[in-house]
Design an enzyme around this catalytic site. Structure first.
Site, PDB file in Angstrom:
ATOM      1  N   GLY A 113       0.828  -1.194   0.000  1.00  9.38           N
ATOM      2  CA  GLY A 113       0.000   0.000   0.000  1.00  9.38           C
ATOM      3  C   GLY A 113       0.866   1.250   0.000  1.00  9.38           C
ATOM      4  O   GLY A 113       2.043   1.208   0.373  1.00  9.38           O
ATOM      5  N   CYS A 114       0.289   2.370  -0.415  1.00  7.58           N
ATOM      6  CA  CYS A 114       1.090   3.590  -0.556  1.00  7.58           C
ATOM      7  C   CYS A 114       1.592   4.105   0.795  1.00  7.58           C
ATOM      8  O   CYS A 114       2.804   4.260   0.989  1.00  7.58           O
ATOM      9  CB  CYS A 114       0.301   4.663  -1.306  1.00  7.58           C
ATOM     10  N   HIS A 115       0.687   4.357   1.745  1.00  7.27           N
ATOM     11  CA  HIS A 115       1.127   4.819   3.067  1.00  7.27           C
ATOM     12  C   HIS A 115       2.065   3.798   3.707  1.00  7.27           C
ATOM     13  O   HIS A 115       3.100   4.149   4.287  1.00  7.27           O
ATOM     14  CB  HIS A 115      -0.075   5.017   3.992  1.00  7.27           C
ATOM     15  N   ALA A 116       1.681   2.531   3.591  1.00 10.86           N
ATOM     16  CA  ALA A 116       2.465   1.467   4.220  1.00 10.86           C
ATOM     17  C   ALA A 116       3.883   1.408   3.663  1.00 10.86           C
ATOM     18  O   ALA A 116       4.828   1.104   4.399  1.00 10.86           O
ATOM     19  CB  ALA A 116       1.772   0.124   4.040  1.00 10.86           C
ATOM     20  N   SER A 117       4.051   1.699   2.379  1.00  7.60           N
ATOM     21  CA  SER A 117       5.388   1.639   1.777  1.00  7.60           C
ATOM     22  C   SER A 117       6.367   2.552   2.503  1.00  7.60           C
ATOM     23  O   SER A 117       7.512   2.179   2.756  1.00  7.60           O
ATOM     24  CB  SER A 117       5.319   2.025   0.294  1.00  7.60           C
TER      25      SER A 117
END
Length: 307
Positions: A113-117
């Site tokens: 995921g974007c935030h998770a990256s």
């Protein structure tokens, strides 16, 4: 020539992947007509005809699509949230130690995921190497462009008579149950769920994820932390920048249009700010998916990407 199919090519991530693949001469993209792209039988045939299939769908639809693949040859790269903590799927973050080898040999890859990256890039190596204390209680702040919200949010922000509240950054995930939290906790091996503060702002793309840490949270000094990141991220699309100060600022749009990710450590010996900057549509979505595809194909992982 390898055959590629994008299931869900009408969404933001699917469209961007399709645009990128259209420029590749080494790939053949399987396409379905508008009449067939939602037909289960047509999708199933396309999925099983592909060497690599991208799932750019909502979670439930991605689970269904993955179940359509019946042969042992098709590699599936799922960009949804559905399989990111599934032990039967490989997490598609090649820069983590040992993960690149797992991706290359996998048939089922869950795109991060974007935030998770951003959080995973900053926190996971520190936890795995014992530089962050096991019982650390973290907070994570993530500022993103509105394209991360998909077609509906893009239309809202780009509408002629948009709500005036959209003119300023907006905090969301207020219940502390954001869908990326499970992924963050799992990949970073955290005992305590972080306080997560995602913010969407009125710019199209770009992302800035920050994790504050205090000296008492660490088993190393600030200098040792900087040296660790510089040594850890030697391969792939993540790099450490010792000097990234922009006249006292760090812009969340600095990596818009790019597919790499920059890590910085600022602050002092008592209080440090770990920051990851990248594009929510690049390393945070379609760029990461293409990177994983390139690894499967055995070509340089930045092929067709902007770094």
């Amino acid at each position: 020539m390898k055959k590629i199919f994008i299931d869900g090519s009408a969404g933001t991530t699917g469209l961007r992947i399709h645009q990128r693949l259209a420029e590749r001469k080494d790939l053949q993209v399987i396409t379905l007509s508008d009449d067939c792209r939602k037909d289960p039988a047509a999708r199933k045939e396309a999925l099983n005809s592909a060497d690599i299939a991208f799932l750019c769908l909502p979670d439930a639809a991605a689970v269904e699509s993955a179940s359509f693949v019946e042969n042992s040859n098709t590699v599936v790269i799922d960009t949804s949230t559905a399989h990111r903590v599934d032990p039967n799927w490989t997490y598609g973050f090649p820069e983590l130690k040992g993960q690149r080898e797992k991706i290359v040999s996998s048939k089922r890859i869950a795109n991060p995921g974007c935030h998770a990256s951003g959080v995973v890039a900053l926190v996971a190596p520190l936890m795995r190497e014992g530089l962050l204390k096991k019982d650390v209680q973290l907070s994570c702040f993530s500022l993103t462009g509105y394209s991360g919200g998909g077609k509906q949010m893009i239309a809202e922000y780009e509408g002629a008579e948009r709500d005036k509240l959209l003119d300023a950054p907006r905090l969301y995930g207020l219940t502390q149950s954001h869908k990326h939290l499970k992924e963050i906790v799992s990949l970073c091996s955290l005992k305590n769920v972080p306080a997560f503060c995602p913010i969407v702002a009125p710019f199209y793309s770009g992302m800035e994820v920050s994790v504050p840490v205090f000296a008492q949270d660490l088993n190393c000094s600030k200098k040792e932390l900087e040296e660790f990141f510089a040594a850890y991220y030697q391969n792939g699309l993540i790099h450490f920048a010792a000097e990234a100060d922009e006249n006292g600022f760090l812009s969340s749009g600095a990596f818009s249009g790019r597919d790499d990710l920059q890590i910085t450590v600022t602050g002092n010996d008592e209080r440090m700010l770990l920051t990851a900057r990248f594009d929510n549509l690049g390393k945070g979505a379609s760029g990461a998916a293409i990177q994983n595809m390139n690894l499967i194909l055995g070509v340089p992982e930045d092929t067709g990407l902007t770094v």
